[in-house]
Design an enzyme around this catalytic site. Structure first.
Site, PDB file in Angstrom:
ATOM      1  N   TYR A 116       6.343  -2.404   2.327  1.00  0.00           N
ATOM      2  CA  TYR A 116       5.079  -1.876   1.815  1.00  0.00           C
ATOM      3  C   TYR A 116       4.070  -3.020   1.853  1.00  0.00           C
ATOM      4  O   TYR A 116       3.511  -3.431   0.840  1.00  0.00           O
ATOM      5  CB  TYR A 116       5.242  -1.319   0.393  1.00  0.00           C
ATOM      6  CG  TYR A 116       6.052  -0.054   0.337  1.00  0.00           C
ATOM      7  CD1 TYR A 116       6.083   0.815   1.422  1.00  0.00           C
ATOM      8  CD2 TYR A 116       6.776   0.295  -0.790  1.00  0.00           C
ATOM      9  CE1 TYR A 116       6.835   1.982   1.387  1.00  0.00           C
ATOM     10  CE2 TYR A 116       7.532   1.467  -0.835  1.00  0.00           C
ATOM     11  CZ  TYR A 116       7.551   2.298   0.264  1.00  0.00           C
ATOM     12  OH  TYR A 116       8.288   3.463   0.227  1.00  0.00           O
TER      13      TYR A 116
ATOM     14  N   HIS B 164      -1.086  15.281  -7.691  1.00  0.00           N
ATOM     15  CA  HIS B 164      -2.242  16.123  -7.990  1.00  0.00           C
ATOM     16  C   HIS B 164      -2.392  17.121  -6.858  1.00  0.00           C
ATOM     17  O   HIS B 164      -2.773  16.728  -5.773  1.00  0.00           O
ATOM     18  CB  HIS B 164      -3.542  15.302  -7.959  1.00  0.00           C
ATOM     19  CG  HIS B 164      -3.535  14.093  -8.796  1.00  0.00           C
ATOM     20  ND1 HIS B 164      -3.932  14.098 -10.092  1.00  0.00           N
ATOM     21  CD2 HIS B 164      -3.214  12.817  -8.500  1.00  0.00           C
ATOM     22  CE1 HIS B 164      -3.861  12.875 -10.570  1.00  0.00           C
ATOM     23  NE2 HIS B 164      -3.426  12.077  -9.644  1.00  0.00           N
TER      24      HIS B 164
HETATM   25  C1  LIG Z   1       4.523   7.393   6.517  1.00  0.00           C
HETATM   26  C2  LIG Z   1       5.369   6.206   6.195  1.00  0.00           C
HETATM   27  C3  LIG Z   1       6.601   6.399   5.559  1.00  0.00           C
HETATM   28  C4  LIG Z   1       7.415   5.315   5.246  1.00  0.00           C
HETATM   29  N1  LIG Z   1       8.631   5.542   4.635  1.00  0.00           N
HETATM   30  C5  LIG Z   1       9.443   4.490   4.358  1.00  0.00           C
HETATM   31  C6  LIG Z   1      10.724   4.673   3.759  1.00  0.00           C
HETATM   32  O1  LIG Z   1      11.147   5.793   3.475  1.00  0.00           O
HETATM   33  N2  LIG Z   1      11.485   3.576   3.518  1.00  0.00           N
HETATM   34  C7  LIG Z   1      11.062   2.315   3.835  1.00  0.00           C
HETATM   35  O2  LIG Z   1      11.819   1.364   3.629  1.00  0.00           O
HETATM   36  N3  LIG Z   1       9.860   2.110   4.403  1.00  0.00           N
HETATM   37  C8  LIG Z   1       9.047   3.161   4.669  1.00  0.00           C
HETATM   38  N4  LIG Z   1       7.838   2.938   5.260  1.00  0.00           N
HETATM   39  C9  LIG Z   1       7.457   1.563   5.594  1.00  0.00           C
HETATM   40  C10 LIG Z   1       8.039   1.164   6.943  1.00  0.00           C
HETATM   41  O3  LIG Z   1       9.414   0.916   6.796  1.00  0.00           O
HETATM   42  C11 LIG Z   1       7.361  -0.113   7.456  1.00  0.00           C
HETATM   43  O4  LIG Z   1       5.992   0.105   7.623  1.00  0.00           O
HETATM   44  C12 LIG Z   1       7.999  -0.587   8.768  1.00  0.00           C
HETATM   45  O5  LIG Z   1       7.725  -1.947   8.951  1.00  0.00           O
HETATM   46  C13 LIG Z   1       7.476   0.208   9.932  1.00  0.00           C
HETATM   47  O6  LIG Z   1       8.109  -0.129  11.122  1.00  0.00           O
HETATM   48  P1  LIG Z   1       7.375   0.246  12.505  1.00  0.00           P
HETATM   49  O7  LIG Z   1       8.179  -0.344  13.609  1.00  0.00           O
HETATM   50  O8  LIG Z   1       7.120   1.706  12.529  1.00  0.00           O
HETATM   51  O9  LIG Z   1       5.976  -0.468  12.313  1.00  0.00           O
HETATM   52  P2  LIG Z   1       5.178  -1.619  13.111  1.00  0.00           P
HETATM   53  O10 LIG Z   1       3.804  -1.537  12.557  1.00  0.00           O
HETATM   54  O11 LIG Z   1       5.337  -1.464  14.576  1.00  0.00           O
HETATM   55  O12 LIG Z   1       5.876  -2.954  12.649  1.00  0.00           O
HETATM   56  C14 LIG Z   1       5.885  -3.410  11.316  1.00  0.00           C
HETATM   57  C15 LIG Z   1       6.108  -4.931  11.293  1.00  0.00           C
HETATM   58  O13 LIG Z   1       7.302  -5.265  11.981  1.00  0.00           O
HETATM   59  C16 LIG Z   1       7.013  -6.065  13.136  1.00  0.00           C
HETATM   60  N5  LIG Z   1       7.828  -5.578  14.250  1.00  0.00           N
HETATM   61  C17 LIG Z   1       7.835  -4.320  14.755  1.00  0.00           C
HETATM   62  N6  LIG Z   1       8.710  -4.244  15.765  1.00  0.00           N
HETATM   63  C18 LIG Z   1       9.268  -5.461  15.904  1.00  0.00           C
HETATM   64  C19 LIG Z   1      10.240  -5.998  16.799  1.00  0.00           C
HETATM   65  N7  LIG Z   1      10.809  -5.251  17.746  1.00  0.00           N
HETATM   66  N8  LIG Z   1      10.574  -7.308  16.684  1.00  0.00           N
HETATM   67  C20 LIG Z   1       9.991  -8.075  15.723  1.00  0.00           C
HETATM   68  N9  LIG Z   1       9.069  -7.617  14.856  1.00  0.00           N
HETATM   69  C21 LIG Z   1       8.708  -6.317  14.947  1.00  0.00           C
HETATM   70  C22 LIG Z   1       5.542  -5.883  13.389  1.00  0.00           C
HETATM   71  O14 LIG Z   1       4.972  -6.973  14.097  1.00  0.00           O
HETATM   72  C23 LIG Z   1       5.010  -5.732  11.978  1.00  0.00           C
HETATM   73  O15 LIG Z   1       4.918  -6.992  11.370  1.00  0.00           O
HETATM   74  C24 LIG Z   1       6.998   4.006   5.577  1.00  0.00           C
HETATM   75  C25 LIG Z   1       5.762   3.810   6.203  1.00  0.00           C
HETATM   76  C26 LIG Z   1       4.940   4.894   6.513  1.00  0.00           C
HETATM   77  C27 LIG Z   1       3.616   4.661   7.164  1.00  0.00           C
END
Ligand SMILES: Cc1cc2nc3c(=O)[nH]c(=O)nc-3n(C[C@H](O)[C@H](O)[C@H](O)COP(=O)(O)OP(=O)(O)OC[C@H]3O[C@@H](n4cnc5c(N)ncnc54)[C@H](O)[C@@H]3O)c2cc1C
Ligand SMILES: *[C@@H]1O[C@H](CO)[C@@H](O)[C@H](O)[C@H]1NC(C)=O
Ligand SMILES: *[C@@H]1O[C@H](CO)[C@@H](O)[C@H](O)[C@H]1NC(C)=O
Ligand SMILES: *[C@@H]1O[C@H](CO)[C@@H](O)[C@H](O)[C@H]1NC(C)=O
Length: 552
Positions: free
Chosen positions: A491, A300
């Site tokens: 997700y 939208h």
């Molecule tokens: C804007 C946006 C776009 C996205 N696009 C995609 C996409 O294209 N494809 C897709 O598959 N997903 C996508 N995601 C989802 C994303 O893959 C997950 O949210 C992922 O877990 C994020 O990793 P992070 O390290 O940034 O997050 P965090 O919030 O830091 O971690 C997520 C989880 O993993 C754990 N964790 C983080 N680091 C570690 C570590 N070093 N050791 C053990 N555990 C750890 C955390 O405790 C938590 O449980 C998207 C999310 C957002 C917000």
């Protein structure tokens, strides 16, 4: 060639040499403290391990420190959790031993530890907890070591995807890596939870290309693939890192990408019948050439709606955003056969390099320097002023035209949320469902992402979006996977676990509720690994893998 960014180049060779200097079992008994002395005790514990050149003031933050708030907010990518309980202490390790000490000292005090890499968790589980907790922020551990000769790279968990793509591109224009489309998502959460993106029909997920890893376990030990064993190595490729330990780094295998790829974005013509259009997409997108990924978006354009004073239907659009691993002429001729209704023309397509397609897919100016991928505040990435909620589904049987028409009508009538369909098939159907904890392989046509994004603060705005999302999710139940209804771990959705924030410990039966949805036939193996590597359940959160009760 542009300059290397200093955060990308440090090597990580010597890490396997680290050994702890004492017997962990004797020092893991939680001690009793009153709250005011927790900080002091933690500092003393850390100081007993640190070497003289470690700067503790850059390593440990408590709420009295002036930079505590900025350190906490820097990687909070969702405003929904701004008012939740904050960590008593934030640790920002700059070396692997710091991570080990943080585990040992946290365990000694008996607190929970939340692990954050990029902070994109959709339920904030990386930085929110309802019981007193410490936060370990991995953003300083972000080195990337690309080796084109061996087709591989070591990437640390604090690295963001944009940095990974950039570092590969610096070394080769015909290598890439299959992972997500948002440049600020970090390796730690993304790889440990699966990792899908626009090359998944060709190459599968990120976890399908991981060949080694380093993790710090609940005893503070640093393990690699050999010393952790195949069970734990399997678990941290899709089972979520946070149930098992702190992932330090992954060794990934690069994939070959063509010098020229093609992208296009086309809107459906509203006069032609949206349901027919989506129905054709549903037939073609999961079955066409593995080189082609066509993601379907419902959208939208809100400003237009407001200007026109319409009820939303008039400007409602369905669009396809596509990446083709090849030349424009080839995808035009492919789709003139497979999907003539799309009416794709040569001039709808843009040929570019793979790294430009990374920018394009992230809605960045693909003509600008790829250096923008190193910007951790990159345009359109969420920060602590944007709220978001996601839910997910997998479609296993084609939805009828009538069913698709009903979906479209419902989405069109709701301004606060949208949906995106990502096609499976191709390589995703070739990889066995048990090869990694991610079980959604052959038999899945596409994944549905329910998208709620909003910027107004407050409970009222939140409730409005949540209600719309949940209603749509209920409506979809008969059309998607069943018994149990499946979901994608990355997700993250606390709704599917029947419990919200809090409530701490999960029994096996409770864990099974969300565990079967995320992992299906792989759930019990995850429980077995969890019980072996962390029997005391130190690494836990609202949706972690439960342990089996100890046998007496
Ligand atoms: C804007 C946006 C776009 C996205 N696009 C995609 C996409 O294209 N494809 C897709 O598959 N997903 C996508 N995601 C989802 C994303 O893959 C997950 O949210 C992922 O877990 C994020 O990793 P992070 O390290 O940034 O997050 P965090 O919030 O830091 O971690 C997520 C989880 O993993 C754990 N964790 C983080 N680091 C570690 C570590 N070093 N050791 C053990 N555990 C750890 C955390 O405790 C938590 O449980 C998207 C999310 C957002 C917000
Ligand atoms: C953080 O706060 C503690 C306790 O108040 C203090 O000892 C320490 O010096 C502070 N560090 C910085 C960098 O301000
Ligand atoms: C909304 O728009 C659609 C399509 O233009 C129309 O059929 C419908 O009657 C409108 N609803 C309202 C409440 O105006
Ligand atoms: C957060 O994102 C919004 C756009 O949604 C932007 O206006 C704002 O400047 C960003 N804040 C920071 C600190 O980057």
């Amino acid at each position: 060639m542009t300059n290397k960014s200093s955060c990308l180049v440090s090597a990580i060779f010597s890490v396997l040499l680290v050994q702890l200097l004492f017997s962990p079992s004797s020092s893991l008994q939680p001690l009793a403290f009153d709250d005011s002395s927790v900080y002091e005790t933690f500092l003393q514990c850390l100081e007993s391990y640190l070497s003289p050149h470690d700067q503790i003031s850059n390593l440990v933050f408590t709420s009295t420190n002036s930079s505590y708030t900025s350190v906490l907010q820097a990687y909070k990518r969702n405003a929904r959790f701004n008012s939740d309980l904050k960590p008593l202490i934030i640790v920002t390790p700059t070396s692997i031993p710091h991570v080990q000490y943080a585990v040992l000292c946290t365990r000694r005090i008996g607190y929970r530890l939340r692990i954050r890499s990029g902070g994109h968790d959709f339920e904030g589980l990386s930085y929110v907890s309802d019981s007193p907790f410490f936060l370990i922020d991995m953003s300083n551990l972000r080195s990337i070591e690309v080796n084109i000769e061996t087709n591989s790279a070591w990437v640390q968990s604090g690295a963001i995807l944009g940095e990974v793509y950039y570092a590969i591109w610096e070394k080769s224009k015909v290598h890439g890596f299959p992972a997500g489309v948002c440049p600020t998502v970090a390796v730690g959460g993304h790889f440990s939870g699966g990792g899908y993106g626009n090359m998944m029909r060709k190459f599968g997920l990120s976890v399908d290309h991981i060949v080694d890893a380093q993790i710090v376990d609940a005893n503070g030990d640093l393990l690699d693939r050999k010393s952790m064993g195949e069970g734990l190595f399997w678990a941290i490729r899709g089972g979520g890192g946070a149930s098992f330990g702190i992932v330090i780094s992954y060794k990934i295998e690069l994939v070959e990408v063509p010098e020229t790829v093609t992208v296009f974005q086309v809107e459906s013509n509203p006069d032609e019948g949206l349901a027919d259009f989506v129905y054709r997409w549903q037939v073609v997108a999961p079955t066409t050439s593995n080189d082609l990924f066509m993601r379907l978006h419902f959208s939208h354009p809100i400003t237009t709606q407001l200007e026109q004073g319409s009820n939303g239907t008039a400007s409602f659009q369905v669009s396809i955003q596509a990446l083709y691993l090849g030349k424009a002429d080839d995808v035009v001729s492919l789709l003139s056969k497979d999907f003539p209704e799309l009416g794709l023309k040569r001039q709808d397509c843009t040929e570019m390099s793979w790294i430009e397609s990374v920018l394009w897919y992230a809605s960045l100016n693909y003509r600008s320097s790829p250096k923008v991928l190193l910007d951790r505040k990159v345009v359109r990435s969420p920060n602590d002023t944007n709220s978001a909620k996601r839910k997910s589904d997998f479609v296993v049987n084609p939805v009828s035209r009538e069913g698709l028409g009903d979906i479209l009508k419902r989405v069109a009538g709701q301004l606060q949320f949208s949906m995106a369909f990502s096609p499976h098939g191709g390589e995703m159907s070739e990889i066995p469902a048990s090869s990694s904890p991610f079980p959604h392989r052959a038999g899945n046509l596409y994944k549905i992402e329910y998208v709620g994004n909003w910027n107004e603060a407050g409970e009222k705005a939140e409730r409005a979006v949540m209600t719309q999302l949940r209603r749509m999710y209920s409506f979809m139940a008969p059309l998607v996977s069943k018994n149990p209804r499946r979901a994608y771990l990355n997700y993250r959705d606390l709704d599917i676990g029947k419990m919200s924030h809090g409530k701490g410990y999960r029994s096996y039966e409770e864990g099974k509720v969300y565990g079967m949805k995320y992992f299906h036939g792989n759930f019990d193996r995850l429980v077995k690994v969890k019980t072996e590597v962390d029997p005391a359940n130190f690494f836990r959160d609202e949706q972690s893998i439960p342990t089996l009760p100890m046998k007496l």
